[in-house]
Design an enzyme around this catalytic site. Structure first.
Site, short mmCIF file in Angstrom:
data_model
loop_
_atom_site.label_atom_id
_atom_site.label_comp_id
_atom_site.label_asym_id
_atom_site.label_seq_id
_atom_site.Cartn_x
_atom_site.Cartn_y
_atom_site.Cartn_z
N HIS A 49 31.49 -47.07 87.26
CA HIS A 49 32.68 -46.23 87.27
C HIS A 49 33.87 -47.13 87.59
O HIS A 49 33.70 -48.29 87.97
CB HIS A 49 32.56 -45.13 88.33
CG HIS A 49 31.53 -44.08 88.01
ND1 HIS A 49 31.22 -43.05 88.85
CD2 HIS A 49 30.75 -43.91 86.90
CE1 HIS A 49 30.29 -42.28 88.30
NE2 HIS A 49 29.99 -42.78 87.12
N GLU A 51 35.94 -47.34 90.08
CA GLU A 51 36.03 -47.90 91.43
C GLU A 51 35.04 -49.06 91.58
O GLU A 51 35.37 -50.12 92.12
CB GLU A 51 35.71 -46.84 92.48
CG GLU A 51 36.58 -45.59 92.42
CD GLU A 51 35.99 -44.50 91.54
OE1 GLU A 51 35.42 -44.82 90.46
OE2 GLU A 51 36.11 -43.33 91.93
N CYS A 74 33.53 -40.23 93.07
CA CYS A 74 32.37 -39.34 93.09
C CYS A 74 31.64 -39.44 94.41
O CYS A 74 31.46 -40.52 94.97
CB CYS A 74 31.45 -39.61 91.90
SG CYS A 74 30.76 -41.27 91.80
N CYS A 83 30.61 -43.58 94.24
CA CYS A 83 31.77 -44.46 94.41
C CYS A 83 32.44 -44.24 95.77
O CYS A 83 32.97 -45.18 96.35
CB CYS A 83 32.80 -44.20 93.32
SG CYS A 83 32.22 -44.74 91.71
ZN LIG Z 1 31.95 -42.78 90.65
#
Ligand SMILES: [Zn+2]
Length: 141
Positions: A49, A51, A74, A83
């Protein structure tokens, strides 16, 4: 300054499409001492993701650094680790989030993980601009 770096995160988030789908195209910028030290965006499903992508590009200490991300990190482990937990473990000074995630697994839970870890969180920076770009990719009720 917060708006400038969030605008940068929004700009680079556009690189995430189309490979990131069905995940939303998110951008992340890490700023230390007023300088961008790493950038990331959502990769293919199962890969980083935004991040995690940015965190993987900067190994240094984040205690004096701020992380800008267009969407709430998330909170849950899906195809990839959470994350919010990954950010919490790196202990940045602040995490600046533009908009909250409408996914029922998130909806503030990602923010809460960071705050419980003692990290200052700010939300709503450039929210109108980010919403225009991101809302059609988010969870719809
Ligand atoms: Zn994430």
């Amino acid at each position: 300054m917060d708006k400038k770096f969030m605008a940068r995160a929004l700009l680079i988030s556009q690189k995430a499409l189309p490979d990131c789908q069905p995940n939303p195209p998110v951008g992340c910028v890490i700023v230390c001492d007023g300088e961008i030290v790493a950038e990331g965006y959502t990769r293919k499903p199962g890969e980083y993701h935004a991040e995690a992508d940015a965190l993987s590009r900067f190994a240094g200490d984040l205690s004096e650094c701020d992380v800008y991300v267009t969407l709430e990190p998330c909170s849950f482990t899906g195809r990839t680790p959470s994350c919010a937990k990954a950010l919490a473990s790196r202990r940045p000074r602040r995490v600046i989030v533009s908009i909250l995630d409408s996914d029922p697994r998130n909806q503030g839970a990602g923010i809460q993980i960071l705050q419980c870890a003692g990290i200052a969180v700010e939300t709503g920076i450039l929210a109108d601009d980010v919403n225009i770009w991101l809302s059609s990719y988010l969870y719809q009720c």
